[in-house]
Design a protein around this motif. Structure first.
Motif, PDB file in Angstrom:
ATOM      1  N   GLY A   1       0.816  -1.210   0.000  1.00 39.90           N
ATOM      2  CA  GLY A   1       0.000   0.000   0.000  1.00 39.90           C
ATOM      3  C   GLY A   1       0.848   1.258   0.000  1.00 39.90           C
ATOM      4  N   ALA A   2       1.889   1.272   0.828  1.00 39.19           N
ATOM      5  CA  ALA A   2       2.783   2.431   0.872  1.00 39.19           C
ATOM      6  C   ALA A   2       3.527   2.585  -0.450  1.00 39.19           C
ATOM      7  N   GLY A   3       3.972   1.448  -1.009  1.00 35.85           N
ATOM      8  CA  GLY A   3       4.681   1.504  -2.281  1.00 35.85           C
ATOM      9  C   GLY A   3       3.799   1.989  -3.413  1.00 35.85           C
ATOM     10  N   ILE A   4       2.554   1.517  -3.442  1.00 35.02           N
ATOM     11  CA  ILE A   4       1.614   1.942  -4.486  1.00 35.02           C
ATOM     12  C   ILE A   4       1.335   3.441  -4.373  1.00 35.02           C
ATOM     13  N   THR A   5       1.092   3.906  -3.146  1.00 40.31           N
ATOM     14  CA  THR A   5       0.827   5.337  -2.940  1.00 40.31           C
ATOM     15  C   THR A   5       2.021   6.177  -3.369  1.00 40.31           C
ATOM     16  N   ALA A   6       3.224   5.761  -2.980  1.00 43.72           N
ATOM     17  CA  ALA A   6       4.431   6.525  -3.323  1.00 43.72           C
ATOM     18  C   ALA A   6       4.703   6.504  -4.821  1.00 43.72           C
ATOM     19  N   LEU A   7       4.515   5.345  -5.462  1.00 42.18           N
ATOM     20  CA  LEU A   7       4.816   5.245  -6.887  1.00 42.18           C
ATOM     21  C   LEU A   7       3.827   6.037  -7.734  1.00 42.18           C
TER      22      LEU A   7
ATOM     23  N   LEU B   1      10.067   5.056   4.586  1.00 43.20           N
ATOM     24  CA  LEU B   1      11.015   4.356   3.736  1.00 43.20           C
ATOM     25  C   LEU B   1      10.830   4.761   2.276  1.00 43.20           C
ATOM     26  N   ALA B   2       9.558   4.839   1.856  1.00 40.92           N
ATOM     27  CA  ALA B   2       9.281   5.217   0.471  1.00 40.92           C
ATOM     28  C   ALA B   2       9.685   6.664   0.204  1.00 40.92           C
ATOM     29  N   GLU B   3       9.469   7.550   1.172  1.00 36.61           N
ATOM     30  CA  GLU B   3       9.852   8.949   0.994  1.00 36.61           C
ATOM     31  C   GLU B   3      11.371   9.100   0.893  1.00 36.61           C
ATOM     32  N   SER B   4      12.107   8.301   1.675  1.00 39.08           N
ATOM     33  CA  SER B   4      13.562   8.441   1.723  1.00 39.08           C
ATOM     34  C   SER B   4      14.278   7.691   0.605  1.00 39.08           C
ATOM     35  N   HIS B   5      13.783   6.500   0.269  1.00 42.35           N
ATOM     36  CA  HIS B   5      14.516   5.639  -0.654  1.00 42.35           C
ATOM     37  C   HIS B   5      13.703   5.221  -1.874  1.00 42.35           C
ATOM     38  N   GLY B   6      12.483   5.718  -2.013  1.00 42.56           N
ATOM     39  CA  GLY B   6      11.687   5.406  -3.187  1.00 42.56           C
ATOM     40  C   GLY B   6      10.728   4.251  -2.969  1.00 42.56           C
ATOM     41  N   PRO B   7       9.747   4.100  -3.875  1.00 42.67           N
ATOM     42  CA  PRO B   7       8.741   3.045  -3.731  1.00 42.67           C
ATOM     43  C   PRO B   7       9.339   1.647  -3.690  1.00 42.67           C
TER      44      PRO B   7
END
Length: 440
Positions: free
Chosen positions: A266-272, A392-398
């Motif tokens: 979910g976090a990865g999808i939102t960030a991407l 994690l997603a904000e700092s290092h990407g999805p």
């Protein structure tokens, strides 16, 4: 010996003449009534809306994905903390009063939480409101399982029919996690995520109350007098309530890591989707994943009983670990939709099997508590991850968030691999059940 031989002789005939998938689902609906699945589905839809929507709502109002993740984590932790208590209260006092009270309380809590986000209250205040919104969730999903399974068991339903109940319930969970994020996404595109939260408050008030007041709400309490008397006698003898087998605890651990997998995705999808300039499509990507999961969930009822639950669990977790790997390298919307849709096939088998193992192992007096605890383990994994994976997603990407999910899936597979059924647990080798059997 004659009776035993009759059971063995009846087994193959039952397998050869087993009803088709549609007939099995019709039989389940015949036990529960057609209205119960409808209102239980609509009553659990707000949970998906506020869990996923909290990230979008708070990110929209605060301008920070990390803040959205922290607040959404607080909401989920509130649900995790209170979920087992809701189940325990339902076991002791019946579902009707418990669900009714929590449904009305949750509607108010969602409305206040939404207002706090719109007013851009400080993060600590939002965390408190989110905890209250999560803690007051009535737990309709796991309580619907705890209601339907005894109905089927008392009517003489065998393990195949119980597995069909759990498949139907998990499919409704998946559909709720399809439509919930989709509604939030559409609300975000149309104007603001808060619109979806207003609908969630209305749904839980109306449909949660309908679920509580449905006639089947009385049937789960009907045998409680005898059960409670037996439980109290056993408690006095042992100095406590019936103990849960170790197998139940192991399943909960596995569900925690499946929750971590979903939370990281979910976090990865939102960030991407934000990185690709299409944040409003996050809910639609979730919907694609959920549709596949729902389709696979409905099909789970067709699996033969000889394919034991522990074998299913190991295969489901191994598949989740493998199919989550391509997510780490996705860098386009087309690729995201394709990979996430295929990946969605792993969630329903994991959840259905986890709840089935819980049902087989829990004492009947603690079934509602066991189901809500299993759900809380899954949500707890998501809750922990929402705060961590967002940062994690904000700092290092999805890709970093997706990698965390893959690691969690690998751990879930290891848990399933080392798990063994208890001595009295027939989850991996269920014998034929004669009509009228009360349990596994």
């Amino acid at each position: 010996m004659a009776a035993k031989a009759q059971v063995v002789r009846d087994g193959p005939r039952e397998d050869r003449g087993a009803p088709g998938l549609l007939e099995t689902y019709r039989e389940v609906i015949g036990h529960t009534g057609a209205l119960l699945p409808v209102i239980s589905f609509l009553g659990r839809l707000p949970v998906a809306m506020i869990q996923f929507g909290s990230v979008l709502l708070v990110t929209e109002t605060s301008g920070s994905l990390a803040t959205g993740g922290v607040v959404a984590c607080a909401l989920a932790l509130g649900q995790v903390t209170m979920g087992p208590l809701v189940g325990r209260l339902a076991d002791r006092h019946g579902q009707r009063a418990v669900v009714l009270g929590f449904s009305l309380l949750n509607a108010v809590a969602i409305a206040v939480y939404t207002l706090g986000a719109l007013l851009q209250l400080p993060t600590p205040a939002l965390v408190v409101l989110a905890v209250l919104a999560g803690a007051s969730i009535p737990g309709i999903g796991p309580l619907a399982r705890a209601r339907a399974v005894p109905l089927v068991r008392r009517a003489g339903g065998n393990d195949r029919l119980v597995n069909t109940v759990l498949s139907l319930e998990s499919t409704m969970d998946e559909l709720s996690f399809v439509l919930g994020p989709a509604f939030v996404g559409l609300a975000a595109v149309a104007g603001h995520p808060a619109y979806a939260f207003g609908a969630a408050a209305l749904l839980v008030a109306v449909c949660g109350s309908g679920f509580a007041l449905h006639p089947t709400g009385r049937t789960v309490r009907a045998p409680r007098a005898a059960d409670r008397e037996a439980e109290d006698r056993a408690a006095r003898a042992r100095g406590g309530r019936p103990r849960l087998p170790r197998a139940v605890v192991v399943v909960r651990v596995g569900l925690v890591f499946v929750g971590v997998l979903l939370g990281a995705c979910g976090a990865g999808i939102t960030a991407l989707t934000e990185e690709l300039g299409a944040p409003g499509q996050a809910g639609l990507v979730y919907a694609a994943m959920g549709v596949m999961s729902a389709v696979v969930g409905l099909s789970m009822a067709a699996l033969p009983e000889r394919f034991g639950l522990y074998a299913r669990w190991r295969l489901a977790t191994a598949t989740a670990a493998l199919l989550s790997l391509p997510l780490v390298w996705i860098d386009s919307m087309t690729g995201l939709y394709l990979v996430v849709t295929v990946f969605g096939a792993v969630f329903a088998p994991n959840l259905i099997t986890g709840f089935a193992l819980t049902e087989r192992s829990c004492p009947p007096q603690r079934l509602a508590e066991g189901m809500t605890f299993a759900a809380s383990a899954f949500v707890g994994g998501q809750a922990i991850t929402l705060a961590v994976a967002g940062r994690l997603a904000e700092s290092h990407g999805p890709g970093a968030a997706f990698a965390l999910g893959s690691a969690a899936a690998a751990v879930a597979f290891l848990v399933a691999l080392v798990a063994r059924p208890a001595a009295d647990d027939h989850a991996d080798a269920t014998p034929p059940v004669t009509p009228g059997a009360a349990g596994p």
